[in-house]
Design a protein around this motif. Structure first.
Motif, short mmCIF file in Angstrom:
data_model
loop_
_atom_site.label_atom_id
_atom_site.label_comp_id
_atom_site.label_asym_id
_atom_site.label_seq_id
_atom_site.Cartn_x
_atom_site.Cartn_y
_atom_site.Cartn_z
N UNK A 9 39.75 29.52 28.96
CA UNK A 9 40.56 28.40 28.45
C UNK A 9 39.96 27.78 27.20
N UNK A 10 38.86 28.34 26.71
CA UNK A 10 38.30 27.85 25.45
C UNK A 10 39.31 28.05 24.33
N UNK A 11 39.33 27.12 23.40
CA UNK A 11 40.23 27.27 22.26
C UNK A 11 39.59 28.06 21.12
N UNK A 12 38.39 28.56 21.34
CA UNK A 12 37.68 29.27 20.28
C UNK A 12 37.61 30.76 20.57
N UNK A 45 32.87 32.98 10.37
CA UNK A 45 33.25 33.34 11.74
C UNK A 45 34.76 33.20 11.87
N UNK A 46 35.44 34.33 11.97
CA UNK A 46 36.91 34.34 12.03
C UNK A 46 37.36 34.07 13.45
N UNK A 47 38.19 33.06 13.63
CA UNK A 47 38.54 32.55 14.95
C UNK A 47 39.90 33.02 15.44
N UNK A 48 40.76 33.54 14.55
CA UNK A 48 42.12 33.90 14.95
C UNK A 48 42.66 34.96 13.99
N UNK A 49 43.70 35.66 14.41
CA UNK A 49 44.27 36.73 13.58
C UNK A 49 44.90 36.17 12.31
N UNK A 50 45.55 35.01 12.41
CA UNK A 50 46.15 34.46 11.19
C UNK A 50 45.06 34.03 10.20
N UNK A 51 43.91 33.60 10.71
CA UNK A 51 42.80 33.26 9.82
C UNK A 51 42.26 34.52 9.13
N UNK A 52 42.24 35.62 9.85
CA UNK A 52 41.82 36.89 9.24
C UNK A 52 42.76 37.27 8.11
N UNK A 53 44.06 37.06 8.31
CA UNK A 53 45.03 37.35 7.25
C UNK A 53 44.77 36.47 6.03
N UNK A 54 44.48 35.19 6.26
CA UNK A 54 44.30 34.26 5.14
C UNK A 54 43.00 34.55 4.38
N UNK A 82 34.00 26.92 13.02
CA UNK A 82 35.10 25.97 13.20
C UNK A 82 36.44 26.70 13.27
N UNK A 83 37.41 26.09 13.96
CA UNK A 83 38.73 26.72 14.11
C UNK A 83 39.64 26.44 12.92
N UNK A 84 40.56 27.37 12.64
CA UNK A 84 41.64 27.17 11.67
C UNK A 84 41.14 26.53 10.38
N UNK A 85 40.25 27.22 9.70
CA UNK A 85 39.64 26.68 8.49
C UNK A 85 40.68 26.52 7.38
#
Length: 472
Positions: free
Chosen positions: A158-161, A124-133, A105-108
């Motif tokens: 164009x996928x948001x994932x 499953x890490x979806x974004x760099x800011x999620x990796x930071x969190x 899932x995105x932006x957990x």
């Protein structure tokens, strides 16, 4: 368009049990067949074994909320794929270990990341800011976060994932420079559609990414290709005839559907066979098959099927409350059935689409079944039966829900029922466990949500119990 014959389900539906349950529960309900789930799990495991690949199966919990599936996951030692704190709590509460859980899932949320890290889940890490969190969460809790870095599919930009190629490189650099709070166990992707080759192509790329990450000192020994294993609902000939003859005249109010929006209800390669096809495919169309590349690199393959594990594992039962007719000319009229539930229990209808496998009519045991008794009180033939037609001519009808919405139709298509339905009859929609029976259900009009009934068929007579999770 009939679903495939199902002798096991027919044996359950052929007795008094469906009508007794309708009476006892006072409304629509879902039947669940856990034995089918067990068989589907075994089929996926067999596909891995046949290919000589180290593979793990994770049930995508979003496909159905029933507790029985999670209980079966715990019993079989397979994992779950969850995307919310509530789903994670349900999985843990029914015996699935955190280490056997993938969190997608995105932006957990921070709460979800905290519990996932504490329980040793694979995230499953979806974004760099999620990796930071998640890195901050790991440091705050004194734990090591287990992560997969999710790759944005190049074919679906164009996928948001997922992370782009540049973001993926940044993430790997950050994890290499980290003080051990995060362990990169591999990579994953989310790919729309059901095509085999694109999955094999991207999986081959992830295998090479594992080699790259290892060269950087990261563990990276697994990849996840998610779900997307089609279910084969109907025979090839029936599906082909439907696509060829598809016309607005076949639907109530000449409803227009885009054929491309329909689920592919016939799939020549489905379920565990689709996994076999992915493993046998050659990434990029050349070189060694994916299975060989996984073995050579020592990479474990994770899959997260939902619908495919629920194939033929359940159906949905409604009771007919009323029958009306629209028009009387031969071949142009049809009936409108109203049932004791709403189309919210068949999710496909709420995505500008239609659930196409035909519902099965179970006449009430206490009503006559000859055609003469099925005719309206005024003596007319059913709406699409001219007076001189044989008595056995089918009665064509669409199926509406009990709400006050014009759009509340379970089936816009005019189904050819063998006899004229009557109040008290049951309509059984087959093979609805995967994504149909509770994705969008709502107690609209204060109608109760359909309960889920678990059926055991191992004895001489089927036994039943309510699923332990109350409807929500």
């Amino acid at each position: 368009m009939p679903a495939y014959p199902d002798p096991e389900l027919d044996a359950v539906l052929g007795g008094r049990l469906p009508h007794d349950l309708a009476y006892a529960l006072g409304g629509p309900y879902h039947l669940l067949l856990p034995g089918r789930f067990d068989a589907n799990v075994a089929a996926f495991r067999a596909a891995f074994a046949e290919a000589g690949v180290d593979g793990r199966v994770y049930y995508a919990k979003k496909a159905n909320k029933a507790a029985v599936w999670i209980e079966r996951c715990a019993a079989h030692g397979i994992g779950t794929d969850v995307a919310s704190l509530g789903e994670l709590r349900e999985a843990l509460g029914h015996g699935v270990r955190g280490e056997d859980t993938v969190v997608t899932g995105p932006a957990k949320s921070d709460d979800l990341l905290r519990v996932a890290v504490l329980q040793g889940c694979l995230v499953a890490v979806d974004a760099l800011d999620e990796l930071e969190r998640i890195t901050a969460t790991a440091r705050a809790t004194g734990r090591t976060a287990r992560v997969l870095l999710r790759r944005l599919p190049p074919e679906q930009p164009h996928s948001r994932f997922g992370l782009t190629g540049g973001e993926l490189g940044t993430a790997l650099d950050r994890c290499r420079a980290d003080d051990g709070a995060v362990r990169v166990e591999g990579f994953s992707f989310h790919l729309s559609g059901y095509a085999v080759q694109p999955r094999a192509d991207l999986a081959g790329e992830l295998v090479e990414l594992c080699r790259t990450a290892r060269a950087m000192g990261l563990s990276a020994d697994r990849i996840s290709i998610g779900g997307g294993f089609a279910v084969d609902y109907v025979a090839a000939g029936d599906w082909a005839r439907f696509l060829e003859a598809h016309d607005p005249a076949d639907y109530h109010a000449r409803k227009s559907f885009n054929v491309g929006d329909f689920y592919p209800y016939h799939s020549p390669v489905a379920g565990a066979d689709a996994l076999r096809a992915v493993l046998a495919a050659r990434p990029g169309g050349t070189g060694a098959p994916l299975a060989d590349r996984l073995r050579a690199a020592g990479v474990t393959l994770l899959v997260e099927p939902g619908r495919a594990l629920l194939d033929r594992a359940g159906c949905t039962v409604f009771r007919v409350q009323g029958v009306k007719e629209r028009g009387t000319p031969a071949g142009t009229g049809y009936g409108i059935l109203t049932v004791d539930g709403t189309s919210l229990s068949l999710s496909e209808q709420w995505f500008n689409s239609e659930y196409l496998p035909d519902p099965v009519l179970l006449p009430a045991a206490d009503r006559p079944t000859d055609r003469a008794a099925d005719r309206p009180a005024d003596g007319r033939t059913p709406a699409d039966d001219p007076a001189d037609d044989p008595a056995g001519t089918p009665f064509r009808a669409c199926v509406g829900g009990a709400s006050c919405l014009e759009s509340d139709l379970l089936t816009w298509r005019k189904i050819a029922f063998p006899v004229r339905p009557a109040p008290g009859d049951l309509l059984v929609y087959p093979n609805t466990a995967g994504y149909q029976m509770d994705s969008n259900e709502s107690p609209f009009h204060d109608l109760p949500l359909p309960p889920k009934v678990v059926i055991e068929t191992t004895g001489e007579q089927p036994r039943w119990r309510l699923d332990r999770r109350p409807p929500s």
